[in-house]
Write a protein that holds these residues in place. Sequence first.
Motif, short mmCIF file in Angstrom:
data_model
loop_
_atom_site.label_atom_id
_atom_site.label_comp_id
_atom_site.label_asym_id
_atom_site.label_seq_id
_atom_site.Cartn_x
_atom_site.Cartn_y
_atom_site.Cartn_z
N SER A 56 -5.75 2.46 16.11
CA SER A 56 -5.58 3.44 17.19
C SER A 56 -5.05 2.71 18.43
CB SER A 56 -6.92 4.09 17.54
OG SER A 56 -7.84 3.10 17.99
N ALA A 77 0.84 -1.13 15.02
CA ALA A 77 1.26 0.20 14.54
C ALA A 77 1.12 1.22 15.66
CB ALA A 77 0.41 0.63 13.35
N SER A 78 0.04 1.08 16.44
CA SER A 78 -0.21 2.06 17.51
C SER A 78 0.56 1.64 18.77
CB SER A 78 -1.71 2.15 17.78
OG SER A 78 -2.38 2.44 16.57
N GLY A 107 7.64 1.08 11.84
CA GLY A 107 6.80 2.20 11.42
C GLY A 107 7.56 3.30 10.72
N ALA A 108 7.22 4.53 11.07
CA ALA A 108 7.74 5.69 10.35
C ALA A 108 9.23 5.93 10.59
CB ALA A 108 6.95 6.93 10.73
N ASN A 174 3.70 7.47 18.18
CA ASN A 174 3.89 6.02 18.41
C ASN A 174 5.34 5.63 18.21
OD1 ASN A 174 1.09 4.83 18.88
ND2 ASN A 174 0.78 6.20 17.15
N VAL A 175 5.99 6.35 17.31
CA VAL A 175 7.40 6.09 17.04
C VAL A 175 8.23 6.24 18.31
CG1 VAL A 175 9.40 7.21 15.96
CG2 VAL A 175 7.44 6.57 14.56
N ASN A 227 -4.02 11.57 5.72
CA ASN A 227 -3.78 11.89 7.11
C ASN A 227 -2.37 12.49 7.26
OD1 ASN A 227 -3.28 11.91 9.83
ND2 ASN A 227 -4.08 9.87 10.23
N THR A 230 0.44 11.01 9.55
CA THR A 230 1.01 9.68 9.30
C THR A 230 1.94 9.68 8.10
OG1 THR A 230 -0.82 8.50 10.33
CG2 THR A 230 0.36 7.33 8.61
N1 LIG Z 1 4.27 3.27 14.59
C1 LIG Z 1 4.31 4.22 13.65
O1 LIG Z 1 5.36 4.55 13.11
C2 LIG Z 1 3.07 4.88 13.22
C3 LIG Z 1 1.86 4.60 13.82
N2 LIG Z 1 0.73 5.19 13.39
C4 LIG Z 1 -0.51 4.84 14.08
O2 LIG Z 1 -1.15 3.83 13.33
C5 LIG Z 1 -2.56 3.94 13.47
C6 LIG Z 1 -3.21 4.03 12.09
O3 LIG Z 1 -2.74 5.18 11.42
P1 LIG Z 1 -3.65 5.89 10.32
O4 LIG Z 1 -4.20 4.90 9.38
O5 LIG Z 1 -2.89 7.02 9.78
O6 LIG Z 1 -4.81 6.45 11.27
P2 LIG Z 1 -6.24 7.03 10.85
O7 LIG Z 1 -6.74 7.67 12.10
O8 LIG Z 1 -6.13 7.84 9.60
O9 LIG Z 1 -7.11 5.75 10.49
C7 LIG Z 1 -7.37 4.80 11.48
C8 LIG Z 1 -8.62 4.04 11.11
O10 LIG Z 1 -8.81 3.03 12.11
C9 LIG Z 1 -10.14 3.09 12.58
N3 LIG Z 1 -10.22 2.77 14.00
C10 LIG Z 1 -9.72 3.47 15.04
N4 LIG Z 1 -10.01 2.88 16.21
C11 LIG Z 1 -10.72 1.77 15.90
C12 LIG Z 1 -11.33 0.75 16.67
N5 LIG Z 1 -11.24 0.77 18.01
N6 LIG Z 1 -11.98 -0.23 16.02
C13 LIG Z 1 -12.08 -0.24 14.67
N7 LIG Z 1 -11.53 0.71 13.88
C14 LIG Z 1 -10.86 1.70 14.50
C15 LIG Z 1 -10.57 4.54 12.35
O11 LIG Z 1 -11.97 4.56 12.21
P3 LIG Z 1 -12.81 5.89 11.98
O12 LIG Z 1 -12.72 6.12 10.51
O13 LIG Z 1 -14.18 5.53 12.43
O14 LIG Z 1 -12.15 6.93 12.82
C16 LIG Z 1 -9.85 4.90 11.07
O15 LIG Z 1 -10.59 4.55 9.93
C17 LIG Z 1 -2.80 5.19 14.33
O16 LIG Z 1 -2.94 4.84 15.69
C18 LIG Z 1 -1.52 5.97 14.14
O17 LIG Z 1 -1.26 6.85 15.20
C19 LIG Z 1 0.72 6.02 12.33
C20 LIG Z 1 1.89 6.33 11.71
C21 LIG Z 1 3.16 5.86 12.15
#
Ligand SMILES: NC(=O)C1=CN([C@@H]2O[C@H](COP(=O)(O)OP(=O)(O)OC[C@H]3O[C@@H](n4cnc5c(N)ncnc54)[C@H](OP(=O)(O)O)[C@@H]3O)[C@@H](O)[C@H]2O)C=CC1
Length: 251
Positions: A56, A77-78, A107-108, A174-175, A227, A230
Motif C-alpha cells: 500500500s 508498486a504503490s 506495473g500495470a 498508482n499507474v 482483487n 489490480t
Molecule cells: N503500480 C501499479 O501498476 C500497480 C500498483 N498496485 C498497488 O500495489 C499494491 C499491492 O496491490 P495488491 O496486492 O493488489 O493489493 P491488496 O490490497 O490486494 O494486498 C495488499 C496486501 O498488503 C498488505 N499491507 C498493506 N499495507 C501494509 C502495511 N503497512 N504493512 C504490511 N502489510 C500491508 C495488506 O494487508 P491486509 O491483508 O491486512 O490488508 C494486503 O494483504 C497496492 O498498493 C496497489 O494499489 C496494484 C496494481 C498495479
Amino acid sequence: AGMRFPTLTFLVPQGSAERVRDRIGTWQEGDTCPTVVTTYDAFMAARPDIVVECASQQAVTMYGADVLAAGVPLVLASVGALADDDVRTSLQRAASFGGTRYLVAPGAIGALDVLVAARLSGLREVIYHSRKPPQAWRGTLAEQKMSLDTLSVPEVFFDGTARAAALDYPKNANVAAAIALAGVGFEKTRVRLIADPGITGNIHEIVFDSGCTTVSIRLEGRASPDNPRTSQTAGYSLARLVINHVTCEVI
Ligand SMILES: NC(=O)C1=CN([C@@H]2O[C@H](COP(=O)(O)OP(=O)(O)OC[C@H]3O[C@@H](n4cnc5c(N)ncnc54)[C@H](OP(=O)(O)O)[C@@H]3O)[C@@H](O)[C@H]2O)C=CC1
Ligand SMILES: O=C([O-])CC(=O)C(=O)O
C-alpha cells in the motif's frame, strides 16, 4: 541464463500470516523455501538483497525510507506514494544516505521505457485513461460520484492531474504516478478514470506525442482473482524487476 534463484521472505500483517503460509504451502524453488514474517525487524534480519513493496502507499511511507537508509534497493508498486512531495523527498534522501536507489515499477501499464525515451526527445502531452469495471471502484471516492450498482454505460468520474488521481485513488491509480514520473510530471499529466460496466478486465490507455515518436498504447489487463482493482500484469512487472536484479542479462 546466468540467474540464481532468490530466497524469498514475505513481510505480512500478523492477521494474514497463516493465510499466506497456507498459500505458499510446500512451494520450493531450487534449495530455497520462502519464509513469512510479521515484523519489520524480522524481515530486515533476513538481510534482503532487494525489497519489493506490493502492499500500500501507507506501507511505502512506513518502511520505504528505513529500507533505503539500510542500503537495500527498493522496488515500488504503490508508486502513488511519490505523489506526496514529502514522501518522495524522504525516500530520495534515504537512498542517498544508504548509497542505494528505489525503482518505480512499470506495473500495470508498462511502456515506461518508451515514455522516458520520448521525454528525452521532447515530450508534448501525456494523457492516461484507466477503465475498470464498477466493482473495481468500490470503496473509493467514485462511490460518492455515481451509483456503481446501477451503472449501465461507461462514466468518466475523474478528470484531473496525475497527482490528484494517485492520492485520491491510492489502490487504483498508482499507474498515473508512474506515468507522471516517467513523462511530464504530476501536474501536467492528464488522467481520466472511468467505470465501465461492459468490461471485465482493467483497460489502460496512454497517448503521447514527442520529438521522436507519437504513441498510443492500450493494455487490457486481466484482473487479479483476489482483487479486481489490480491487473495481473502488475505482479509480473514486479517479478521482472527481481529477475533483472539477479540476472546478468537485463531486459
Ligand atoms: N503500480 C501499479 O501498476 C500497480 C500498483 N498496485 C498497488 O500495489 C499494491 C499491492 O496491490 P495488491 O496486492 O493488489 O493489493 P491488496 O490490497 O490486494 O494486498 C495488499 C496486501 O498488503 C498488505 N499491507 C498493506 N499495507 C501494509 C502495511 N503497512 N504493512 C504490511 N502489510 C500491508 C495488506 O494487508 P491486509 O491483508 O491486512 O490488508 C494486503 O494483504 C497496492 O498498493 C496497489 O494499489 C496494484 C496494481 C498495479
Ligand atoms: O492494476 C491496475 O490495473 C492499476 C492499479 O491498480 C493502479 O494503478 O494502482
